[in-house]
Design a protein around this motif. Structure first.
Motif, mmCIF file in Angstrom:
data_model
loop_
_atom_site.group_PDB
_atom_site.id
_atom_site.type_symbol
_atom_site.label_atom_id
_atom_site.label_comp_id
_atom_site.label_asym_id
_atom_site.label_seq_id
_atom_site.Cartn_x
_atom_site.Cartn_y
_atom_site.Cartn_z
ATOM 1 N N ALA A 157 -82.651 -11.630 40.701
ATOM 2 C CA ALA A 157 -82.617 -12.639 39.638
ATOM 3 C C ALA A 157 -81.276 -13.367 39.524
ATOM 4 O O ALA A 157 -81.245 -14.610 39.490
ATOM 5 N N PRO A 158 -80.143 -12.674 39.477
ATOM 6 C CA PRO A 158 -78.874 -13.406 39.370
ATOM 7 C C PRO A 158 -78.572 -14.240 40.612
ATOM 8 O O PRO A 158 -78.103 -15.378 40.498
ATOM 9 N N LEU A 159 -78.828 -13.674 41.786
ATOM 10 C CA LEU A 159 -78.489 -14.366 43.024
ATOM 11 C C LEU A 159 -79.397 -15.554 43.292
ATOM 12 O O LEU A 159 -78.994 -16.514 43.953
ATOM 13 N N TYR A 160 -80.616 -15.504 42.786
ATOM 14 C CA TYR A 160 -81.577 -16.592 42.994
ATOM 15 C C TYR A 160 -81.456 -17.601 41.854
ATOM 16 O O TYR A 160 -82.348 -17.795 41.054
ATOM 17 N N PHE A 161 -80.287 -18.229 41.776
ATOM 18 C CA PHE A 161 -79.987 -19.268 40.779
ATOM 19 C C PHE A 161 -80.120 -18.769 39.336
ATOM 20 O O PHE A 161 -80.392 -19.552 38.426
ATOM 21 N N GLY A 162 -79.893 -17.470 39.124
ATOM 22 C CA GLY A 162 -79.975 -16.922 37.775
ATOM 23 C C GLY A 162 -81.368 -16.981 37.194
ATOM 24 O O GLY A 162 -81.561 -16.814 35.986
ATOM 25 N N ALA A 163 -82.373 -17.222 38.067
ATOM 26 C CA ALA A 163 -83.776 -17.374 37.652
ATOM 27 C C ALA A 163 -83.933 -18.527 36.659
ATOM 28 O O ALA A 163 -84.810 -18.502 35.798
ATOM 29 N N THR A 164 -83.095 -19.559 36.789
ATOM 30 C CA THR A 164 -83.155 -20.703 35.874
ATOM 31 C C THR A 164 -83.974 -21.862 36.434
ATOM 32 O O THR A 164 -84.144 -22.880 35.755
ATOM 33 N N THR A 188 -76.865 -1.091 41.019
ATOM 34 C CA THR A 188 -77.514 -2.341 41.430
ATOM 35 C C THR A 188 -76.906 -3.523 40.708
ATOM 36 O O THR A 188 -76.581 -4.559 41.316
ATOM 37 N N MET A 189 -76.729 -3.399 39.391
ATOM 38 C CA MET A 189 -76.136 -4.495 38.621
ATOM 39 C C MET A 189 -74.691 -4.747 39.044
ATOM 40 O O MET A 189 -74.255 -5.900 39.150
ATOM 41 N N LEU A 190 -73.945 -3.681 39.277
ATOM 42 C CA LEU A 190 -72.523 -3.831 39.616
ATOM 43 C C LEU A 190 -72.341 -4.521 40.957
ATOM 44 O O LEU A 190 -71.554 -5.477 41.072
ATOM 45 N N ILE A 191 -73.040 -4.060 41.993
ATOM 46 C CA ILE A 191 -72.867 -4.643 43.324
ATOM 47 C C ILE A 191 -73.348 -6.091 43.344
ATOM 48 O O ILE A 191 -72.712 -6.971 43.942
ATOM 49 N N THR A 192 -74.469 -6.346 42.649
ATOM 50 C CA THR A 192 -74.934 -7.733 42.558
ATOM 51 C C THR A 192 -73.891 -8.597 41.863
ATOM 52 O O THR A 192 -73.626 -9.736 42.282
ATOM 53 N N GLY A 193 -73.281 -8.079 40.806
ATOM 54 C CA GLY A 193 -72.243 -8.822 40.104
ATOM 55 C C GLY A 193 -71.051 -9.125 40.994
ATOM 56 O O GLY A 193 -70.471 -10.222 40.919
ATOM 57 N N ALA A 194 -70.669 -8.166 41.840
ATOM 58 C CA ALA A 194 -69.552 -8.402 42.755
ATOM 59 C C ALA A 194 -69.890 -9.500 43.757
ATOM 60 O O ALA A 194 -69.044 -10.346 44.084
ATOM 61 N N VAL A 195 -71.134 -9.497 44.243
ATOM 62 C CA VAL A 195 -71.559 -10.541 45.181
ATOM 63 C C VAL A 195 -71.518 -11.910 44.491
ATOM 64 O O VAL A 195 -71.046 -12.898 45.067
#
Length: 495
Positions: free
Chosen positions: A20-27, A143-150
């Motif tokens: 969700a975050p990486l895919y344009f924040g699902a916006t 999962t949330m942490l690593i995605t946030g770092a990316v």
């Protein structure tokens, strides 16, 4: 079969947290639909696994009651109520905004947002169940942490390369300053604050258990460091202030520096990480220090306190002639506390008073503002047309006092529940303490902004709330936070 479904459910929900975050924040529409599909599939699989005989656990009863209130409002809109019509001007102007900036408008379809509400509460119940298992609990936060770092790294590299669009795509111009995968800087800053405390909490847990490798502890801290550093790469002021305040508070609450001293060489290594990241970011030229400073200089105490004179807005027939090229009509809001936001909040309060119990429906803020404001800025500016800029008020506008109270207590109550359980001893559950700190950060911003209107941020908040609500009981606690364990096998035997 039931256990396989449960495992599938957990992995699918973790995938949704990462995508969700990486895919344009699902916006955007397809990313939002992708989040709906992943979260929905995970939630349904979890329900089927529970029906198949696996034990499952409800959150504490206040959280369950909050879910019930949301579902009551959602069912009322699904079965009995109809979404209100928008005036002709607002309908036409919103279509112009979507055409002009398609990638800066969050999908507001009534059926889509109603489905999102049902999927969200089911996903929250599933997260609560998984969060009681130590392995799943760590997996949610990792999962949330690593995605946030990316996200942070992508955003900084985009800045360094002077990218003209998210992921270097420039098909459509963007009216605001994007960062990483998020179309607006304030959403990006809020997202960063939902993830950086998790690295500290995972590192603290590793030190406490004495089983985690130094590599794992270092990775967690490095992720938090790069996410915090990314605050220098966006221009949103409030998330930066909140990050500093929460960092100081969380460090004192958990005794970070003291605990880090228990690992030989960790303190100097941490200092080295900070220096390396600072130099790297400076070398990349990925900071926006000058722009950040200029935005801070725009703040005025008189405007914040609304000490100016109230200026009557021009009548609607004149708006077309006054509209700027970027599709909004400026207004003088110096007579409102908080300026533009104060004017929006006034419209929101009138809308709540008009439809108090069930509100204006999911995505109904645009129609509510059109019916309760004659201010051209509120009716034309692309962000105000979409968002009240106060999530609590927008929740009450769209879901009424019933559903809005449910959403407020589901998320805000989680912070209170976690703090009530660990109190001055966060070592009892470092992960719960970190989740509570991250959730508190985004909720603070939601009091004056719109982070929870971004699907990826709301989904992160639901995961954090689940971890916070499920902090294990220790010592004498109020019955308010008693847990309810349900097993389908036990239910069958009891009947």
């Amino acid at each position: 079969m039931a256990e396989a479904l449960r495992t599938f459910a957990g992995l699918t929900l973790l995938t949704a947290l990462a995508v969700a975050p990486l895919y344009f924040g699902a916006t955007r529409l397809l990313p939002f639909q992708t989040l709906l599909a992943l979260a929905g599939a995970g939630g349904v699989a979890w329900m089927l696994s529970a029906a198949g005989g696996t034990a499952w656990t409800l959150p504490p009863w206040p959280a369950t009651l909050a879910v019930a209130l949301i579902l009551v409002s959602a069912l009322a809109w699904a079965l009995f109520l109809a979404a209100p019509e928008m005036p002709a001007f607002t309908r036409g102007h919103f279509a112009r905004i979507v055409s002009r900036w398609p990638n800066s408008v969050v999908p507001k379809s009534f059926p889509l947002l109603l489905t999102w509400a049902f999927v969200s509460v089911i996903a929250f119940l599933a997260f609560c169940d998984f969060a009681r298992d130590a392995s799943w609990r760590r997996s949610i936060l990792w999962t949330m942490l690593i995605t946030g770092a990316v996200v942070a790294i992508v955003g900084l590299i985009q800045n360094a390369t002077r990218a003209r669009g998210i992921y270097w795509l420039s098909g459509h111009r963007m009216p605001g300053a994007f960062f990483g995968p998020f179309f607006h800087h304030t959403s990006a800053g809020a997202y960063l604050n939902t993830v950086w405390p998790l690295g500290f909490s995972l590192a603290l847990l590793g030190i406490q258990r004495r089983t985690a490798s130094r590599l794992g502890i270092g990775l967690a801290l490095a992720c938090s460091a790069v996410i915090l550093a990314a605050h220098s790469g966006h221009v949103s002021r409030l998330p930066q202030v909140i990050a500093v305040v929460v960092l100081i508070g969380f460090s004192g609450w958990c005794g970070l520096w003291r605990v880090f001293g228990h690992v030989r060489g960790l303190r100097p290594a941490l200092g080295g990480i900070v220096i390396v990241f600072a130099l790297t970011i400076a070398a990349f030229g990925a900071t926006r220090v000058d722009e950040i400073k200029s935005r801070w200089s725009l703040l005025s105490w008189d405007k914040l306190t609304g000490q100016g004179a109230f200026v009557a807005p021009p009548p609607e027939p004149e708006w077309r002639g006054l509209m700027r090229d970027d599709l909004f009509v400026p207004s003088d809001h110096s007579g409102y506390p908080l300026g533009d936001r104060g004017a929006a909040y006034t419209a929101a309060l009138h809308a709540i008073a008009d439809r108090p119990w069930f509100g204006w429906g999911p995505g109904g803020w645009t129609a509510a503002a059109a019916h309760h404001s004659n201010d051209p800025f509120i009716r034309t500016f692309f962000l105000i047309v979409q968002f009240t800029h106060q999530d609590l008020l927008q929740g009450f506008v769209e879901w009424g006092l019933i559903g809005g109270t449910g959403w407020a207590f589901l998320l805000g109550g989680a912070v209170f529940a976690a703090v009530a359980r660990v109190r001055t001893s966060p070592h009892l559950d470092y992960l719960g303490a970190g989740a509570a700190a991250a959730l508190a950060a985004v909720l603070l911003q939601s009091l004056i902004d719109f982070p929870l209107q971004i699907p990826a941020l709301l989904f992160n908040a639901l995961g954090l709330a689940a971890v916070a609500w499920t902090v294990p009981a220790s010592g004498k606690l109020p019955v308010l936070f008693a847990d309810s364990v349900v097993s389908t096998n036990e239910c069958a035997q009891s009947h």
